[in-house]
Write a protein that holds these residues in place. Structure first.
Motif, PDB file in Angstrom:
ATOM      1  N   VAL A   1      -3.562   4.890  -2.853  1.00  0.00           N
ATOM      2  CA  VAL A   1      -3.064   3.454  -3.239  1.00  0.00           C
ATOM      3  C   VAL A   1      -4.175   2.537  -3.269  1.00  0.00           C
ATOM      4  CG1 VAL A   1      -0.683   4.001  -2.338  1.00  0.00           C
ATOM      5  CG2 VAL A   1      -2.362   2.953  -0.750  1.00  0.00           C
ATOM      6  N   GLY A   2      -5.188   2.654  -2.718  1.00  0.00           N
ATOM      7  CA  GLY A   2      -6.176   1.650  -2.795  1.00  0.00           C
ATOM      8  C   GLY A   2      -6.886   1.559  -1.505  1.00  0.00           C
ATOM      9  N   LEU A   3      -6.734   2.128  -0.360  1.00  0.00           N
ATOM     10  CA  LEU A   3      -7.312   1.910   0.766  1.00  0.00           C
ATOM     11  C   LEU A   3      -8.502   2.251   0.831  1.00  0.00           C
ATOM     12  CD1 LEU A   3      -4.600   2.430   3.790  1.00  0.00           C
ATOM     13  CD2 LEU A   3      -5.770   0.113   2.884  1.00  0.00           C
ATOM     14  N   ASP A   4      -9.626   1.534   1.035  1.00  0.00           N
ATOM     15  CA  ASP A   4     -11.066   1.765   0.709  1.00  0.00           C
ATOM     16  C   ASP A   4     -11.691   2.197   2.037  1.00  0.00           C
ATOM     17  OD1 ASP A   4     -13.981   2.131   0.592  1.00  0.00           O
ATOM     18  OD2 ASP A   4     -13.879   0.520  -1.023  1.00  0.00           O
ATOM     19  N   PRO A   5     -12.119   3.639   2.212  1.00  0.00           N
ATOM     20  CA  PRO A   5     -12.693   3.751   3.755  1.00  0.00           C
ATOM     21  C   PRO A   5     -13.719   3.117   4.072  1.00  0.00           C
ATOM     22  CG  PRO A   5     -12.903   5.557   2.008  1.00  0.00           C
ATOM     23  CD  PRO A   5     -12.204   4.722   1.470  1.00  0.00           C
ATOM     24  N   ARG A   6     -14.331   2.407   3.205  1.00  0.00           N
ATOM     25  CA  ARG A   6     -15.669   1.636   3.569  1.00  0.00           C
ATOM     26  C   ARG A   6     -15.080   0.329   4.273  1.00  0.00           C
ATOM     27  NH1 ARG A   6     -18.352   1.630  -2.169  1.00  0.00           N
ATOM     28  NH2 ARG A   6     -16.080   1.234  -2.667  1.00  0.00           N
ATOM     29  N   GLU A   7     -13.809  -0.107   3.896  1.00  0.00           N
ATOM     30  CA  GLU A   7     -13.397  -1.232   4.448  1.00  0.00           C
ATOM     31  C   GLU A   7     -12.211  -0.815   5.613  1.00  0.00           C
ATOM     32  OE1 GLU A   7     -11.568  -2.864   1.083  1.00  0.00           O
ATOM     33  OE2 GLU A   7     -13.416  -3.737   0.126  1.00  0.00           O
ATOM     34  N   VAL A   8     -11.626   0.209   5.665  1.00  0.00           N
ATOM     35  CA  VAL A   8     -10.296   0.446   6.451  1.00  0.00           C
ATOM     36  C   VAL A   8     -11.002   1.613   7.445  1.00  0.00           C
ATOM     37  CG1 VAL A   8      -8.120   0.941   6.555  1.00  0.00           C
ATOM     38  CG2 VAL A   8      -8.910  -0.606   4.663  1.00  0.00           C
ATOM     39  N   THR A   9     -10.583   1.471   8.636  1.00  0.00           N
ATOM     40  CA  THR A   9     -10.675   2.766   9.589  1.00  0.00           C
ATOM     41  C   THR A   9      -9.303   3.627  10.035  1.00  0.00           C
ATOM     42  OG1 THR A   9     -12.551   1.572  10.725  1.00  0.00           O
ATOM     43  CG2 THR A   9     -11.463   3.541  12.032  1.00  0.00           C
TER      44      THR A   9
ATOM     45  N   ARG B   1       3.866   7.236  11.648  1.00  0.00           N
ATOM     46  CA  ARG B   1       4.049   8.385  12.067  1.00  0.00           C
ATOM     47  C   ARG B   1       4.181   9.567  10.910  1.00  0.00           C
ATOM     48  NH1 ARG B   1       8.675   9.393  16.373  1.00  0.00           N
ATOM     49  NH2 ARG B   1      10.189   9.249  14.592  1.00  0.00           N
ATOM     50  N   PRO B   2       3.301  10.442  11.315  1.00  0.00           N
ATOM     51  CA  PRO B   2       3.506  11.615  10.093  1.00  0.00           C
ATOM     52  C   PRO B   2       4.690  12.451  10.305  1.00  0.00           C
ATOM     53  CG  PRO B   2       1.976  12.289  11.881  1.00  0.00           C
ATOM     54  CD  PRO B   2       2.499  10.883  12.241  1.00  0.00           C
ATOM     55  N   THR B   3       5.819  11.981  10.164  1.00  0.00           N
ATOM     56  CA  THR B   3       6.943  12.693  10.080  1.00  0.00           C
ATOM     57  C   THR B   3       7.599  12.973   8.833  1.00  0.00           C
ATOM     58  OG1 THR B   3       8.151  10.892  10.035  1.00  0.00           O
ATOM     59  CG2 THR B   3       7.676  11.717  12.147  1.00  0.00           C
ATOM     60  N   GLY B   4       6.828  12.874   7.654  1.00  0.00           N
ATOM     61  CA  GLY B   4       7.080  13.376   6.356  1.00  0.00           C
ATOM     62  C   GLY B   4       6.294  12.629   5.399  1.00  0.00           C
ATOM     63  N   HIS B   5       6.765  12.695   4.108  1.00  0.00           N
ATOM     64  CA  HIS B   5       5.676  12.112   3.060  1.00  0.00           C
ATOM     65  C   HIS B   5       6.015  10.686   2.660  1.00  0.00           C
ATOM     66  CE1 HIS B   5       4.209  16.125   2.427  1.00  0.00           C
ATOM     67  NE2 HIS B   5       5.260  16.575   2.306  1.00  0.00           N
ATOM     68  N   LEU B   6       4.974   9.919   2.418  1.00  0.00           N
ATOM     69  CA  LEU B   6       5.291   8.349   2.330  1.00  0.00           C
ATOM     70  C   LEU B   6       6.182   8.272   0.791  1.00  0.00           C
ATOM     71  CD1 LEU B   6       2.089   6.801   3.287  1.00  0.00           C
ATOM     72  CD2 LEU B   6       4.045   7.304   4.826  1.00  0.00           C
ATOM     73  N   HIS B   7       6.711   7.287   0.643  1.00  0.00           N
ATOM     74  CA  HIS B   7       7.566   7.033  -0.316  1.00  0.00           C
ATOM     75  C   HIS B   7       7.598   5.395  -0.730  1.00  0.00           C
ATOM     76  CE1 HIS B   7      10.387   4.871   2.359  1.00  0.00           C
ATOM     77  NE2 HIS B   7      10.365   6.092   3.007  1.00  0.00           N
ATOM     78  N   ILE B   8       8.193   5.271  -1.704  1.00  0.00           N
ATOM     79  CA  ILE B   8       7.873   3.930  -2.441  1.00  0.00           C
ATOM     80  C   ILE B   8       8.502   2.725  -1.755  1.00  0.00           C
ATOM     81  CG2 ILE B   8       7.759   4.825  -4.935  1.00  0.00           C
ATOM     82  CD1 ILE B   8      10.898   3.779  -5.152  1.00  0.00           C
ATOM     83  N   GLY B   9       9.424   2.861  -0.643  1.00  0.00           N
ATOM     84  CA  GLY B   9       9.565   2.178   0.344  1.00  0.00           C
ATOM     85  C   GLY B   9       8.672   1.607   0.982  1.00  0.00           C
ATOM     86  N   HIS B  10       7.760   2.679   1.350  1.00  0.00           N
ATOM     87  CA  HIS B  10       6.604   2.555   2.473  1.00  0.00           C
ATOM     88  C   HIS B  10       5.677   1.765   1.469  1.00  0.00           C
ATOM     89  CE1 HIS B  10       7.570   6.202   4.456  1.00  0.00           C
ATOM     90  NE2 HIS B  10       7.585   5.266   5.411  1.00  0.00           N
ATOM     91  N   TYR B  11       5.490   2.037   0.241  1.00  0.00           N
ATOM     92  CA  TYR B  11       4.476   1.372  -0.722  1.00  0.00           C
ATOM     93  C   TYR B  11       4.666  -0.155  -0.650  1.00  0.00           C
ATOM     94  CZ  TYR B  11       1.655  -0.077  -4.508  1.00  0.00           C
ATOM     95  OH  TYR B  11       0.825  -0.920  -5.218  1.00  0.00           O
TER      96      TYR B  11
END
Length: 364
Positions: free
Chosen positions: A103-111, A43-53
């Motif tokens: 972080v490395g999600l490649d838009p050619r591989e991930v939608t 959910r876009p309720t704030g900025h991602l942090h290291i816990g998300h990572y």
């Protein structure tokens, strides 16, 4: 002998089965990644942090790189399940996407796509809602917790149907695997129930294959990372280290982190959760066992521990932060990634909705 027959309560037996199955799937992914399609998101309720990572983003990158087809939803409609407005949602959506790319999600591989840009996904809510009862929704742990916490404030209809919306997220792309924590298993189970009931009620007149596969859980292997105040890490509590923060900002936050008065550093999550949380964070960044880090620190005290954690975190996230700065300087590219992801998600959702309408004999 079943797990319940061995004396485990139903809930524990269910978790044990889910854990065992998750291990089997993990082993199969290494050999047959093409068998799986994943849906995950935030959910876009704030900025991602290291816990998300460490809790999810790192694993998404790994799975996509193995060849697992991956859909990542930025769940903008879900922001208003429990809020009176959307806040600075455009900035937060683009911040999430920037973090994903950094972080490395490649838009050619991930939608990557947003709820609000895929009408056919949201239209699946209507037939799905007809397959569940009010009582089943109110028993969902997330809904129940919200109901208990609202006090005199009425719960919104969107909050009540939140689990069905999540089922639509999963099933619009026919995802058969969802990375979750154990507390999210009831949501996934409802999606499985909806898939089964849809097939039982409508099915396909010309095929034996169900319209929707029953999604399975890929349980997270990472432990919980606490916030810098020793409480649950949360965007709203301000106890996080955001991925977008600078090295100096990170150092200042870690300097204020809660420890205790014992100078001898040990890794004891039950009795020394705050100290152990920092030791664990250093271990995640250094790729080392936290117990060995604690032994090495010995009598370094809280100051020595915080110095090590600061260096470990800043060194680990330096390349991610550098990539993020590059992406921030090219907002047109970030916007184009989202536009392409939305287009791909729309094509998939339209096809799925067409199959649903056909199964329901509503293709006029």
């Amino acid at each position: 002998m079943s797990l319940t027959e061995q004396g485990l309560p139903d809930a524990e037996a269910s978790l044990a089965r889910s854990t065992e199955r998750s291990h089997e799937i993990e082993a199969d992914i290494a050999v047959n990644p093409g068998r799986y399609r994943i849906l995950t998101g935030d959910r876009p309720t704030g900025h991602l942090h290291i816990g998300h990572y460490f809790g999810s983003l790192q694993n998404r990158v790994r799975l996509a790189s193995l060849g697992v087809e991956t859909y990542v939803i930025i769940a903008d409609y879900q922001v208003i399940t429990d809020r009176d407005g959307v806040g600075p949602i455009k900035e937060r959506v683009h911040s999430l996407l920037t973090d994903y790319l950094a972080v490395g999600l490649d838009p050619r591989e991930v939608t990557v796509f947003t709820h609000s840009a895929v009408p056919a996904l949201n239209q699946l809510m209507l037939p799905f809602l007809s397959l569940v009862t009010d009582a089943e929704l109110r028993r969902n742990p997330t809904v129940k917790a919200e109901l208990d916490d609202t006090g005199d404030r009425p719960m919104s209809g969107l909050m009540l149907t939140y689990p069905v919306h999540q089922a639509a997220d999963i099933m619009f792309c026919k995802a058969n695997l969802v990375p979750v924590g154990k507390d999210q298993l009831p949501h996934l189970e409802l999606a499985r129930v909806i898939a089964r009931r849809f097939d039982e009620r409508y099915g396909r007149s010309d095929e034996s294959t169900p319209v929707f596969p029953a999604p399975e859980a890929l349980l997270s292997a990472s432990g919980t990372i606490l916030g810098l105040d020793g409480q649950k890490m949360s965007k709203s509590k301000g106890n996080t280290i955001e991925l977008r923060m600078t090295a100096d900002e990170t150092a200042k936050l870690i300097k204020r982190a809660v420890t205790d008065s014992d100078r001898h550093i040990t890794f004891d999550p039950d009795n020394r959760p705050e100290v152990s949380n920092l030791v664990n964070l250093a271990g995640l960044c250094l790729g080392r066992d936290p117990q060995s880090i604690a032994e090495e620190l010995g009598d370094a005290g809280g100051g020595g521990l915080k110095k090590l954690v600061t260096e470990a975190v800043n060194d680990y996230f330096a390349p991610i932060r550098a990539r993020r700065r590059e992406l921030e300087a090219d907002p047109g590219y970030v916007a184009s990634v989202l536009a392409e992801g939305n287009a791909r998600a729309n094509a998939v959702a339209e096809q799925t909705l067409g199959e649903v309408r056909s199964a329901m004999q509503m293709a006029y």
